[in-house]
Design a protein around this motif. Structure first.
Motif, PDB file in Angstrom:
ATOM      1  N   TYR A 589      32.557  50.777  54.427  1.00 35.99           N
ATOM      2  CA  TYR A 589      31.389  51.594  54.739  1.00 35.99           C
ATOM      3  C   TYR A 589      31.882  52.899  55.338  1.00 35.99           C
ATOM      4  O   TYR A 589      32.998  53.011  55.844  1.00 35.99           O
ATOM      5  CB  TYR A 589      30.429  50.860  55.678  1.00 35.99           C
ATOM      6  N   ARG A 603      34.301  46.173  57.318  1.00 32.19           N
ATOM      7  CA  ARG A 603      33.702  45.114  58.130  1.00 32.19           C
ATOM      8  C   ARG A 603      33.869  43.798  57.389  1.00 32.19           C
ATOM      9  O   ARG A 603      33.652  43.730  56.171  1.00 32.19           O
ATOM     10  CB  ARG A 603      32.222  45.373  58.377  1.00 32.19           C
ATOM     11  N   ASP A 630      30.069  34.066  57.596  1.00 25.00           N
ATOM     12  CA  ASP A 630      29.390  35.297  57.181  1.00 25.00           C
ATOM     13  C   ASP A 630      29.471  35.420  55.666  1.00 25.00           C
ATOM     14  O   ASP A 630      30.503  35.104  55.051  1.00 25.00           O
ATOM     15  CB  ASP A 630      30.032  36.518  57.845  1.00 25.00           C
ATOM     16  N   GLY A 633      25.227  40.070  52.075  1.00 24.79           N
ATOM     17  CA  GLY A 633      23.789  40.035  51.881  1.00 24.79           C
ATOM     18  C   GLY A 633      23.307  41.067  50.878  1.00 24.79           C
ATOM     19  O   GLY A 633      24.049  41.504  49.988  1.00 24.79           O
ATOM     20  N   GLN A 634      22.073  41.492  51.042  1.00 26.16           N
ATOM     21  CA  GLN A 634      21.465  42.435  50.109  1.00 26.16           C
ATOM     22  C   GLN A 634      22.060  43.829  50.278  1.00 26.16           C
ATOM     23  O   GLN A 634      22.599  44.185  51.325  1.00 26.16           O
ATOM     24  CB  GLN A 634      19.951  42.479  50.337  1.00 26.16           C
ATOM     25  N   SER A 635      21.943  44.593  49.238  1.00 24.23           N
ATOM     26  CA  SER A 635      22.461  45.952  49.242  1.00 24.23           C
ATOM     27  C   SER A 635      21.428  46.898  49.832  1.00 24.23           C
ATOM     28  O   SER A 635      20.234  46.817  49.507  1.00 24.23           O
ATOM     29  CB  SER A 635      22.824  46.374  47.819  1.00 24.23           C
ATOM     30  N   THR A 636      21.871  47.795  50.710  1.00 22.03           N
ATOM     31  CA  THR A 636      21.011  48.794  51.325  1.00 22.03           C
ATOM     32  C   THR A 636      21.578  50.174  51.043  1.00 22.03           C
ATOM     33  O   THR A 636      22.666  50.322  50.470  1.00 22.03           O
ATOM     34  CB  THR A 636      20.906  48.550  52.840  1.00 22.03           C
ATOM     35  N   PHE A 640      26.187  47.219  52.061  1.00 18.98           N
ATOM     36  CA  PHE A 640      25.746  45.833  51.989  1.00 18.98           C
ATOM     37  C   PHE A 640      25.450  45.291  53.391  1.00 18.98           C
ATOM     38  O   PHE A 640      26.170  45.567  54.349  1.00 18.98           O
ATOM     39  CB  PHE A 640      26.813  44.961  51.331  1.00 18.98           C
ATOM     40  N   ALA A 641      24.393  44.508  53.473  1.00 18.04           N
ATOM     41  CA  ALA A 641      24.109  43.772  54.708  1.00 18.04           C
ATOM     42  C   ALA A 641      24.966  42.507  54.737  1.00 18.04           C
ATOM     43  O   ALA A 641      25.458  42.040  53.708  1.00 18.04           O
ATOM     44  CB  ALA A 641      22.634  43.419  54.797  1.00 18.04           C
ATOM     45  N   ILE A 642      25.153  41.953  55.933  1.00 13.84           N
ATOM     46  CA  ILE A 642      25.971  40.748  56.110  1.00 13.84           C
ATOM     47  C   ILE A 642      25.113  39.665  56.751  1.00 13.84           C
ATOM     48  O   ILE A 642      24.537  39.871  57.827  1.00 13.84           O
ATOM     49  CB  ILE A 642      27.218  41.030  56.970  1.00 13.84           C
ATOM     50  N   ASN A 643      25.022  38.532  56.072  1.00 17.07           N
ATOM     51  CA  ASN A 643      24.320  37.376  56.624  1.00 17.07           C
ATOM     52  C   ASN A 643      25.294  36.591  57.506  1.00 17.07           C
ATOM     53  O   ASN A 643      26.357  36.173  57.037  1.00 17.07           O
ATOM     54  CB  ASN A 643      23.795  36.480  55.504  1.00 17.07           C
ATOM     55  N   THR A 644      24.952  36.412  58.757  1.00 14.29           N
ATOM     56  CA  THR A 644      25.877  35.802  59.718  1.00 14.29           C
ATOM     57  C   THR A 644      25.349  34.459  60.204  1.00 14.29           C
ATOM     58  O   THR A 644      24.140  34.261  60.367  1.00 14.29           O
ATOM     59  CB  THR A 644      26.086  36.727  60.935  1.00 14.29           C
TER      60      THR A 644
END
Length: 717
Positions: A589, A603, A630, A633-636, A640-644
């Motif tokens: 990022y 990250r 982790d 997740g979905q792309s923003t 990308f978001a991270i599901n933790t």
């Protein structure tokens, strides 16, 4: 002169010793008398003790006897010991020995017996003859080993289980699960071993083993169980000073071995005062004479300092002798030091001054003692770490502890140590006593550290379900278009057309053309599920003569999904050493600084297990856990978001056991309905004017932890 002698005799008559009152006769009648010899013999099956004196006594001396230990004491006022020794060994019949002790102006003769017996004293010229009555032999009861139950079943039954546990205060407990409560148990002590036998029992193959339980820190070192004929024998090997007890509760039999703490500085072992009880009643007796009386009673050798003086008046009834001695020393400000069976009694200030002088002498001698160099080869510890510990420099990492702690200097001021990292050797130069301390220290820390295999299982399960039902309803009237009368009724020539949708269902008009029947007045189709469009079924009813059409389309879709993800990281580490294992993806990022410059950072989205084990004396494992799971997740717009999923905890688990340290459960239920007002609420017919959908999602995550201690240095595959 006579009045003074009478008063002195009266004062001596008031003294009592060892649960009795002994009277003292006039000093004038015993003046200048000496005990010349003491002999013991057997005459006609009766033990006789003969005491020869330099002059004949005018009266029998006062005497008394005690039962335990069996003794007879005679007090001779104004008599001194002229034998040149204080102990006469006899060892004949019931006689053991005779002690002759002089204290001030009197002498006490103590006859030590094997068993208590009555006696009679008589004067024969210059001798005193003590005749002992014959001891009646007591019937000795047979020593029967404790039997906890009697096996009434003649058939042999197998032992169910055998376990070892560490009890309170360092006690070791051997727990045996019996087949029933009727199994006979025989326990006895043989030397330094305990032997337990289970009657009419068999031992399964899985229990025929030797348990090495030395690491539990109890007196028990080994427990060996094997079959002997029709019984099972268990040999328990304790170490040190110990005491055992056994008890049975239903089908469980327990042998408990407790350590007995031995304090060499105490007069008697155990908590509090445990000495044999005595009674003392003295008026203004000298402390030195009183200490001599206690020495006669206890068989301790007492060395009294010249500075011990003064007199004391006391009356003690049935008091343990070690407590009585403590009371006397406290009352006179005295201290005591014990060395084996010798007691040194002196004023406390004198003892402290002497010990201080001794320690100063030791320090001074260390400065004069020659230095010696000795090499030590280390197998497991690092030479540099041990060097820092010996010199007391900074913080020293303790092998296997996973951290560092403060250290104090072990070597003397003249000592030095050199660490050779290549060969992992230490070269220590110091005095002999310090080198011995270093050798003992290295023997304790240079040992292999126990290892633990930690396995984690992260289970993620999902269960999704969704369904949707919808409808389209429409119609058309083409009479006016075909030149007919708009009031015609539906008549002959009716037809029915089918299609995947009513837009594709066609009919032939009265003029011979095709008619599009896609017109509708209710449009509530089913929604898609899982990215797929719903299935449809269309029905059109029309009349070519009347030019009227009715269109109906039903759409429905049902989706059901189940998923499971199992992640199983595992790692091997030493006791008290942190271990980390991870696997995943690093996502880039963009990062902007205050000046406007940008850079790329990463990250992590990974699976990570971080654990620090600690092995307890009981064999369980304490785990400091930090687990991350982790995922991307979905792309923003920013990336990308991270599901933790994260858990951090501490847990105590038995060796080889499995425990659930945490879990997350999510349940989502959504029910939706779309309808035409009023018409959609009609019974039965309302189904033509509404659309419904149901969605259920379940997600669950569980984390399992299993620690296993590794016996060898090869990790389990």
């Amino acid at each position: 002169m006579k009045n003074s002698m009478a008063q002195k005799a009266k004062s001596m008559c008031q003294r009592a010793f060892l649960s009795f009152a002994f009277a003292v006769a006039s000093v004038s009648s015993y003046a200048q008398i000496a005990i010349e010899s003491v002999t013991g013999s057997t005459q006609g099956g009766v033990e006789v003790v003969k005491i020869d004196l330099s002059q004949a006594l005018s009266a029998l001396p006062s005497s008394f006897s005690i039962q335990s230990p069996a003794r007879i004491a005679l007090d001779f006022p104004g008599v001194f010991n002229a034998m040149g020794r204080s102990t006469v060994d006899i060892n004949q019949g019931n006689l053991k020995s005779v002690n002759v002790v002089q204290a001030g102006d009197r002498t006490r003769v103590v006859v030590n017996l094997k068993q208590a017996a009555n006696f009679k004293a008589q004067l024969q010229g210059k001798s005193l003859v003590l005749v002992l009555d014959a001891v009646v032999a007591k019937s000795i009861e047979a020593v029967v080993a404790p039997v906890f139950a009697e096996n009434k079943n003649r058939d042999t039954l197998p032992i169910k289980d055998l376990d070892f546990r560490r009890g309170l205060n360092g006690a070791g407990r051997v727990v045996v699960s019996l087949p029933n409560n009727q199994v006979g148990v025989d326990i006895r002590q043989s030397g330094q071993k305990l032997i337990v036998e289970f009657m009419k029992s068999t031992l399964p193959e899985g229990l025929k083993r030797r348990l090495d339980v030395a690491d539990f820190g109890t007196p028990i070192q080994n427990v060996t169980t094997f079959q002997v004929g029709d019984r099972v024998r268990m040999v328990i090997e304790p170490q040190g000073t110990w005491a055992h007890s056994a008890y049975q509760s239903d089908e469980q039999f327990v042998v408990e071995v407790k350590p007995v703490r031995v304090d060499a500085t105490k007069l008697t072992q155990g908590q509090g005062y445990n000495g044999q009880k005595l009674s003392l009643n003295f008026q203004n007796i000298e402390v030195r004479s009183l200490l001599q009386v206690i020495a006669d009673f206890t068989n301790f050798n007492i060395v009294t300092s010249d500075s011990v003086s003064g007199a004391v008046t006391l009356r003690l009834q049935d008091v343990p002798w070690d407590q009585a001695l403590d009371i006397i020393m406290q009352a006179k400000g005295l201290g005591m030091r014990k060395n084996g069976t010798v007691l040194w009694i002196a004023p406390k200030d004198e003892i402290i001054a002497k010990e201080k002088l001794d320690r100063e002498s030791v320090v001074a001698m260390e400065g004069l003692e020659p230095l010696t160099t000795q090499s030590f080869t280390l197998n497991y510890a690092k030479a540099l770490d041990v060097q820092r510990g010996l010199m007391g420099v900074g913080l020293v990492a303790v092998p296997g502890a996973g951290g560092a702690g403060p250290s104090s200097r072990i070597l003397s001021l003249r000592g030095s140590v050199i660490a050779e990292a290549r060969t992992n050797q230490l070269f220590v130069t110091d005095i002999g006593s310090k080198l011995e301390q270093v050798q003992q220290l290295i023997a304790k820390i240079d040992i292999p550290v126990r290892q633990v295999l930690i396995e984690a299982r992260i289970v993620e399960a999902s269960d999704t379900f969704g369904k949707s039902l919808g409808i389209k309803l429409g119609g058309a009237d083409l009479r006016a278009q075909n030149g007919g009368d708009g009031g015609y009724q539906l008549g002959g020539g009716n037809s029915v057309a089918f299609g995947t949708s009513y837009a594709n269902a066609v009919a032939t008009s009265g003029a011979g053309g095709t008619v599009d029947m896609a017109s509708n007045f209710v449009n509530l189709p089913a929604v898609g599920q899982g990215g797929y469009n719903p299935a449809t079924f269309a029905l059109s009813i029309f009349s070519s003569a009347a030019n009227r059409f009715l269109n109906l389309e039903i759409s429905a879709l049902e989706a059901d999904g189940k998923g499971k993800v199992v992640s199983s990281p595992r790692v091997v580490t030493a006791d008290k050493v942190k271990a980390v294992i991870e696997q995943g993806t690093e996502l880039p990022y963009q990062v902007a600084s205050a000046s406007g410059a940008t850079s790329i950072a990463f990250r992590k989205a990974n699976l990570m297990l971080e654990v620090t084990p600690q092995i307890t004396p009981e064999g369980s494992v304490i785990l400091e856990l930090d687990i991350n799971k982790d995922t991307v997740g979905q792309s923003t717009a920013a990336g990308f978001a991270i599901n933790t999923k994260h858990v951090k905890t501490q847990v105590l688990v038995e060796n080889g056991g499995t425990v659930v340290i945490g879990g997350i459960f999510e349940l989502t239920e959504v029910t939706g309905q779309t309808k035409v007002p009023f018409l959609g609420d009609l019974p039965v017919l309302g189904n033509l004017f509404r659309s419904s959908s149901v969605t259920k999602n379940k997600q669950e995550m569980l984390i399992f932890i299993t620690p296993k201690m590794i016996a060898d240095r090869v990790a389990a595959q």
